[in-house]
Design an enzyme around this catalytic site. Structure first.
Site, mmCIF file in Angstrom:
data_model
loop_
_atom_site.group_PDB
_atom_site.id
_atom_site.type_symbol
_atom_site.label_atom_id
_atom_site.label_comp_id
_atom_site.label_asym_id
_atom_site.label_seq_id
_atom_site.Cartn_x
_atom_site.Cartn_y
_atom_site.Cartn_z
ATOM 1 N N HIS A 153 8.389 4.659 6.452
ATOM 2 C CA HIS A 153 7.746 4.767 5.144
ATOM 3 C C HIS A 153 6.942 6.050 5.187
ATOM 4 C CE1 HIS A 153 8.042 0.171 5.527
ATOM 5 N NE2 HIS A 153 9.078 0.612 4.819
ATOM 6 N N HIS B 256 0.814 -1.210 0.000
ATOM 7 C CA HIS B 256 0.000 0.000 0.000
ATOM 8 C C HIS B 256 0.850 1.263 0.000
ATOM 9 C CE1 HIS B 256 0.818 -0.495 4.297
ATOM 10 N NE2 HIS B 256 0.340 0.715 4.550
#
Length: 460
Positions: free
Chosen positions: A384, A351
């Site tokens: 991230h 994702h």
């Protein structure tokens, strides 16, 4: 059994409940009855109000505590800037690098030579925002090899500090009382609360992670359709009981009784010397206090039919922004849990997220990061940032793709966590270069080798 079996035994007793209104007295009759500030408080104490919100904050958000202490907090000479070399402060002012690259760190170093106490051992890895505007967060690691000095205390005026020990226990003495915080426990030390930290456990060293919240306070997430129980239950949070010392001798100027008080203020460090202990609170009542929580008590909720739920289902604590459903900071854990989804890819899916995700590993392994050079291991971390793609590494993906889909308990003996934020997070110079822990080729070793499984026109 939903309680962690700690290697370090508990030392203290606690009050129970999250955001509860508590009262505690370490000496009988120290609390006044039916009022907060009588003309002469009991036992010759001083009444002092500690406010964590504006006086006029809505009742359900208002945080305040009344302290009854031997001497008031204001009884000290002016604070002066700390000019000595201190990486805990210097990392605050380093340039932050806002980059889209996925980052992963090897385990951060221990303080092998016992050079640092808890305050000295804090290093800012990443962050966003400005404490002067009470906006944003700071993400830290800490490593310490010695106790804070006997007559030394610290507080932050910048924000609430969420502690996540990874190795070594912390004996935290606060103005409210004492807490023992061990790996697989977390603690929150609110803005303005003074404390002193000693190291507990084998090896006399401690390492872990921390998040400083400049904006608002942590609360339990809404449960919505889950109902009235689940995730982190309010009854499992623990607050210290009043515990005080009588140390209020000759003036510090005479050099006979010196307590050194350090404060983090707008990411700078200041200190003063006073004649009395800051831990002289004989009694208190209110809803603004330090607390801790055993992560083993988290009641994990998950799918019992198909598909992998959003990681928000693992949220322990949240600090909401002004936008409903969006957090300045979420604290999320991935504890041992059963996976039973049918026809389901069970690890987290690939994702890209509008939120920034900083992950750490307290113990064990993480089921979505089994491969890759260097690996994701306890004491290390990953980041991230906003919209940076991530997900299982190649080996984890292929293993999950071919796995027999029988009921499976994952993460036994493991616990990963995540600091998630709606903010774009910048990495400090220390976090990016000077710590020398960033893994080269994280992308390459994790995802460049992912296989093509497409059965399209050319395969028919």
């Amino acid at each position: 059994m939903p309680v962690t079996n700690f290697s370090i035994p508990e030392k203290y007793e606690y009050l129970v409940g999250f955001d509860s209104y508590h009262q505690s007295e370490a000496h009988p009759c120290a609390l006044p009855l039916a009022q907060n500030s009588p003309q002469k408080p009991p036992l010759g104490l001083y009444a002092e109000k500690l406010s964590g919100t504006a006086f006029t904050a809505p009742r359900h958000e208002n945080k305040q505590t009344w302290l009854y202490r031997i001497l008031p907090s204001c009884a000290h000479p002016p604070f002066e800037p700390v000019t000595a070399h201190n990486e805990a402060v210097e990392t605050q002012h380093e340039k932050k690098h806002y980059i889209p690259n996925q980052l992963r760190w090897d385990p951060f170093d221990h303080d092998e030579h016992a050079e640092h106490d808890f305050v000295d051992g804090l290093k800012l890895v990443a962050g966003a925002g400005d404490p002067t505007l009470k906006q944003g967060i700071g993400i830290y690691v800490y490593a310490c090899g010695r106790d804070m000095k006997e007559k030394e205390a610290y507080y932050s005026a910048d924000g609430d500090l969420l502690l996540v020990p990874q190795e070594g226990g912390l004996d935290v003495r606060t103005e409210f009382g004492r807490m023992l915080v061990r790996p697989m426990e977390i603690a929150v030390l609110p803005r303005g609360v003074k404390y002193r930290v000693e190291i507990v456990g084998d090896g006399k060293k401690a390492r872990g992670y921390a998040l400083e919240l400049y904006q608002g306070h942590f609360q339990l997430p809404e449960l919505g359709p889950i109902g009235s129980n689940g995730l982190a239950n309010a009854r499992d949070f623990q607050a210290p009981k009043a515990d005080f010392e009588e140390d209020y001798g000759a003036t510090a100027q005479e050099g006979k009784n010196e307590w050194r008080i350090k404060v983090k203020f707008n990411n700078g460090l200041y200190e003063t010397v006073q004649r009395h202990s800051p831990f002289d609170v004989v009694a208190w009542h209110g809803n603004y206090y330090p607390f801790k929580y055993d992560l083993g008590r988290f009641n994990t909720i998950g799918t019992i039919s198909y598909d992998h739920p959003d990681p928000s289902i693992f949220t322990v604590l949240t600090a909401p922004s002004e936008k409903v459903g969006t957090a300045v900071a979420d604290f999320v854990i991935f504890p041992p849990r059963w996976l039973v989804g049918e026809d389901t890819f069970r690890p987290p899916w690939y994702h890209r997220n509008t939120m920034s995700e900083f992950m750490g590993l307290i113990q064990g392994g993480y089921d979505a990061k089994k491969g890759g050079k260097g690996g994701f291991v306890p004491g290390g971390a990953s980041l991230h940032n906003v919209m940076s793609g991530h997900g299982p590494d190649r080996d984890s993906y292929e293993g999950a793709r071919e796995a027999e889909l029988k009921p499976q308990k994952v993460g036994e003996g493991s616990c990963a966590f995540m600091f998630e934020s709606c903010l774009m997070v910048g990495v400090t110079e220390w976090g990016l270069r000077r710590c020398r822990k960033v893994q080269g080729g994280y992308n390459k070793h994790s995802w460049e080798g992912v296989e093509v499984h497409w059965k399209g026109r050319n395969s028919q």
